[in-house]
Motif scaffolding. Sequence first.
Motif, PDB file in Angstrom:
ATOM      1  N   GLN A 120       3.884  16.437  22.763  1.00 47.19           N
ATOM      2  CA  GLN A 120       3.194  17.653  23.367  1.00 47.19           C
ATOM      3  C   GLN A 120       4.697  18.035  23.797  1.00 47.19           C
ATOM      4  OE1 GLN A 120       1.600  17.368  27.438  1.00 47.19           O
ATOM      5  NE2 GLN A 120       0.101  19.261  26.707  1.00 47.19           N
ATOM      6  N   PRO A 121       4.925  19.481  23.316  1.00 45.86           N
ATOM      7  CA  PRO A 121       6.217  20.213  23.630  1.00 45.86           C
ATOM      8  C   PRO A 121       6.566  20.273  25.092  1.00 45.86           C
ATOM      9  CG  PRO A 121       4.581  21.336  21.983  1.00 45.86           C
ATOM     10  CD  PRO A 121       3.875  20.272  22.685  1.00 45.86           C
ATOM     11  N   VAL A 122       7.796  20.188  25.418  1.00 48.76           N
ATOM     12  CA  VAL A 122       8.372  20.838  26.615  1.00 48.76           C
ATOM     13  C   VAL A 122       9.237  21.870  26.416  1.00 48.76           C
ATOM     14  CG1 VAL A 122       9.792  19.939  28.493  1.00 48.76           C
ATOM     15  CG2 VAL A 122       8.469  18.290  27.006  1.00 48.76           C
ATOM     16  N   ILE A 123       8.730  23.066  27.352  1.00 47.00           N
ATOM     17  CA  ILE A 123       9.328  24.294  27.311  1.00 47.00           C
ATOM     18  C   ILE A 123      10.066  24.775  28.390  1.00 47.00           C
ATOM     19  CG2 ILE A 123       8.701  26.671  26.624  1.00 47.00           C
ATOM     20  CD1 ILE A 123       7.959  24.736  24.304  1.00 47.00           C
ATOM     21  N   THR A 124      11.029  25.609  28.076  1.00 41.31           N
ATOM     22  CA  THR A 124      11.722  26.173  29.234  1.00 41.31           C
ATOM     23  C   THR A 124      10.981  27.293  29.886  1.00 41.31           C
ATOM     24  OG1 THR A 124      13.325  27.726  28.044  1.00 41.31           O
ATOM     25  CG2 THR A 124      14.213  25.483  28.398  1.00 41.31           C
ATOM     26  N   LEU A 125      10.775  27.268  31.172  1.00 39.18           N
ATOM     27  CA  LEU A 125       9.955  28.352  31.864  1.00 39.18           C
ATOM     28  C   LEU A 125      10.580  29.607  31.578  1.00 39.18           C
ATOM     29  CD1 LEU A 125       7.990  26.601  34.620  1.00 39.18           C
ATOM     30  CD2 LEU A 125       7.321  26.851  32.129  1.00 39.18           C
ATOM     31  N   ASP A 126      11.671  29.632  31.711  1.00 43.05           N
ATOM     32  CA  ASP A 126      12.638  30.785  31.830  1.00 43.05           C
ATOM     33  C   ASP A 126      13.082  30.823  30.322  1.00 43.05           C
ATOM     34  OD1 ASP A 126      13.852  33.144  32.258  1.00 43.05           O
ATOM     35  OD2 ASP A 126      15.520  32.055  33.329  1.00 43.05           O
ATOM     36  N   GLY A 127      12.284  31.721  29.488  1.00 39.58           N
ATOM     37  CA  GLY A 127      12.695  31.955  28.043  1.00 39.58           C
ATOM     38  C   GLY A 127      12.063  31.355  26.930  1.00 39.58           C
ATOM     39  N   GLY A 128      11.052  30.489  27.391  1.00 37.01           N
ATOM     40  CA  GLY A 128      10.251  29.700  26.467  1.00 37.01           C
ATOM     41  C   GLY A 128      10.839  29.117  25.286  1.00 37.01           C
ATOM     42  N   ARG A 129      11.823  28.461  25.514  1.00 34.44           N
ATOM     43  CA  ARG A 129      12.681  27.643  24.425  1.00 34.44           C
ATOM     44  C   ARG A 129      11.971  26.219  24.463  1.00 34.44           C
ATOM     45  NH1 ARG A 129      17.416  24.774  24.607  1.00 34.44           N
ATOM     46  NH2 ARG A 129      17.472  25.697  26.581  1.00 34.44           N
ATOM     47  N   LEU A 130      11.970  25.817  23.075  1.00 33.03           N
ATOM     48  CA  LEU A 130      11.370  24.411  23.049  1.00 33.03           C
ATOM     49  C   LEU A 130      12.704  23.567  23.104  1.00 33.03           C
ATOM     50  CD1 LEU A 130       9.353  22.286  22.198  1.00 33.03           C
ATOM     51  CD2 LEU A 130      10.256  22.542  19.659  1.00 33.03           C
ATOM     52  N   VAL A 131      12.601  22.508  24.147  1.00 29.71           N
ATOM     53  CA  VAL A 131      13.879  21.476  24.389  1.00 29.71           C
ATOM     54  C   VAL A 131      13.323  20.294  23.822  1.00 29.71           C
ATOM     55  CG1 VAL A 131      14.622  22.884  26.144  1.00 29.71           C
ATOM     56  CG2 VAL A 131      13.073  21.250  26.863  1.00 29.71           C
ATOM     57  N   GLY A 132      12.114  19.772  23.706  1.00 34.88           N
ATOM     58  CA  GLY A 132      11.890  18.352  23.200  1.00 34.88           C
ATOM     59  C   GLY A 132      10.477  18.114  23.335  1.00 34.88           C
ATOM     60  N   PHE A 133       9.937  17.117  23.295  1.00 31.82           N
ATOM     61  CA  PHE A 133       8.544  16.550  23.280  1.00 31.82           C
ATOM     62  C   PHE A 133       8.378  15.450  24.162  1.00 31.82           C
ATOM     63  CE2 PHE A 133       9.260  18.709  19.211  1.00 31.82           C
ATOM     64  CZ  PHE A 133       8.012  19.611  19.115  1.00 31.82           C
ATOM     65  N   GLU A 134       7.144  15.303  24.584  1.00 31.30           N
ATOM     66  CA  GLU A 134       6.582  14.003  25.255  1.00 31.30           C
ATOM     67  C   GLU A 134       5.932  13.214  24.305  1.00 31.30           C
ATOM     68  OE1 GLU A 134       4.652  11.990  29.117  1.00 31.30           O
ATOM     69  OE2 GLU A 134       4.711  14.118  28.996  1.00 31.30           O
ATOM     70  N   ALA A 135       6.205  12.012  24.325  1.00 33.09           N
ATOM     71  CA  ALA A 135       5.564  10.992  23.318  1.00 33.09           C
ATOM     72  C   ALA A 135       4.204  10.277  24.002  1.00 33.09           C
ATOM     73  CB  ALA A 135       6.252   9.995  22.673  1.00 33.09           C
ATOM     74  N   LEU A 136       3.131  10.651  23.658  1.00 35.45           N
ATOM     75  CA  LEU A 136       1.733  10.271  24.054  1.00 35.45           C
ATOM     76  C   LEU A 136       1.088   9.308  23.351  1.00 35.45           C
ATOM     77  CD1 LEU A 136       0.821  13.742  25.655  1.00 35.45           C
ATOM     78  CD2 LEU A 136       1.813  12.136  26.686  1.00 35.45           C
ATOM     79  N   ALA A 137       0.690   8.182  24.022  1.00 35.55           N
ATOM     80  CA  ALA A 137       0.064   6.923  23.245  1.00 35.55           C
ATOM     81  C   ALA A 137      -1.325   7.328  22.914  1.00 35.55           C
ATOM     82  CB  ALA A 137       0.238   5.681  24.015  1.00 35.55           C
ATOM     83  N   ARG A 138      -1.760   7.046  21.603  1.00 33.22           N
ATOM     84  CA  ARG A 138      -3.155   6.856  21.371  1.00 33.22           C
ATOM     85  C   ARG A 138      -3.361   5.488  20.620  1.00 33.22           C
ATOM     86  NH1 ARG A 138      -2.424  10.551  24.277  1.00 33.22           N
ATOM     87  NH2 ARG A 138      -2.915  12.719  24.073  1.00 33.22           N
ATOM     88  N   TRP A 139      -4.944   5.502  20.856  1.00 32.86           N
ATOM     89  CA  TRP A 139      -5.211   4.181  20.356  1.00 32.86           C
ATOM     90  C   TRP A 139      -6.625   4.515  19.834  1.00 32.86           C
ATOM     91  CZ3 TRP A 139      -8.182  -0.241  23.312  1.00 32.86           C
ATOM     92  CH2 TRP A 139      -8.558  -1.207  22.336  1.00 32.86           C
TER      93      TRP A 139
END
Length: 646
Positions: free
Chosen positions: A405-424
Amino acid sequence: MPRRDDSKLLLAQFEALSTRVPILYMLLVINAVAVSMTHIGTAPLWLAAYLPVLMSILCIVRLLWWQTRRRVPVTPEAAYRYLRRTERLAGILTLGFASWAVGLYQYGDAYQQGQIAYFLVVTGISCIFCLMHLPSAALITTAITFSFMVVTFLFSGNAVFIATALSVAFLSVAFVSVILSYFDNFSGLVELTAALERKQEETEQLNEVNSRNALHDQLTGLANRRSFFQQLDGLIGSDPHRPPVVGLVDLDGFKPVNDIFGHAAGDFVLKEAAARFHALSQGEGSVARLGGDEFGFILPGCTSREDAAALGQAFCTTLREPFEIPGGSIRLSGSCGIAYPEDGAGTSEEIYERADFALYQMKSKRGGAVEFFSSDHQQLLKRRHAIDFALQAGDFSRELSLEFQPVITLDGGRLVGFEALARWNSSRLGPVSPNDFIPAAERTGIVSRMTAILLSQALDAMKLMPDHLRLAFNLSARDICDRETALALLVQIRQSGIDVSRLDLEITETALLSDFDTAAEVVRMLRSAGASISLDDFGTGFSSLSHVHRLEFDKIKIDKSFVLKCDRDERSMNIIRSVANLCHNLGIQSVAEGIETAEIRTALQASGVDLGQGYFFSRPQPLAAVLQGIAMEDGRAAADGARLAG
């Protein structure tokens, strides 16, 4: 003389003499009768018959007295009196029989005189061996009988009698040595036996204490977990058709007490809570401390549902009363789960598990009240068992995966990274929610193996992402509360070859509460290796400010329970502003989870929150979709750059 100050020895002497003295009297009577019969007609009748008859009657009376005493317990004081009396009577009777025998000596022929010598020797030896447990009496009888014989026969003028007298004189010295040596051994044996009895008594007392400790909680004095299940098993076994009611009570908010007020305060709270529970349960059931801040109670199977609920609520209510300590006042609450036996009995473990599951459901909703195990809970519990079983048999290397899931700067909307979420995606159960399988992995002890597999996938994904993007990865309580596990993860990260500074490792406040000292050590070790540390789900645990103060976090993630209602709940908005200001003052970033609308994003941006993630930006996606999105974004950026350049 008997030792008056040694009660054990006195009783042992009396017991031994009670079996030997009757034999001595019997021998005296038999020998006296034999001598009397051979001297009737030779010596005067009073000497040959009347006198020995009188002494024999006295012996028989004493024999009967000793026989009756054998069946009656005596005190040390009474034993002392009896032994002193035996000393005196031994001297009197021995003197009487010896004087009588010497008196007969002058009337008989050589054969009869020989019989007198035999009588005195046998009498002396009999007295020695029968009175050896009372050496003073044995020595008195030895001295009298052998002295009378030696003196009488030494001056008899008969060479045989003189030689016999001399032999008996030397023999008496040996007998005295035997008497003293035997009594020393006897008294030593009595002393050793008494010491062994004292040791056995001490051992029994220790065993009793150990048994009591084995069934009671040493801190609170209540029954412990072992005793709780023993009682539960006993009640189920005695009446399987009417199993008992079982309830569990947990102290909400107790875990931070030790961190804030110290372990002494925590112990005081537990003891005071136990006292309150014990007072409430008087006459209605039994209460036990099952471990930590968990208590259990057992009520008879005939208890109504209303009465069980009332007692459970009373337990929760009494915990709201403040616990007064020298440094202030501690306020807690309590949650209660009850397994009511409406569907018959199960095993003690099954009944406990139902109560525990009801307690868990209550705490997950709101806490502070009573929850009964229900049919809906039964279905959830079956699901949990199925998940636990599937986890044990699952092939994680094939079934586990990550979405991002993307992690975004709220001021500017720039993509800075992701959070890895486990799925089974279980081969047995199909897709299973992380809210279900991660707690199950922690329960079954396989979460560290699961973490290693997912971290390997996350590190591989980072290699495919641009170097300017970061990746957030969640660690469980077991991962950060075990040094060996944390070291293994660090080795795994370094061997991957990725830049460790691109990695954000997220931990929850709940994980910190499990073992704060070890967790703090592991956090510092990971930070020193170059990884960033984020505090996840901020505001849902306890003592958050204490943890922020003691550990140097790089990010604080605001829990989505505040974010989802911040656009319509002023209190949630105020909390978010406070956290954002705290982060700015500490020089770290704030991250909001669960952003689902443009209004929430705008409100968070206005409150000073730095970063955000949620469905408003993007749902979690597989790696392939993420990489495709990054490529498309890079392509648009390149095209925009080319237009501007042209």
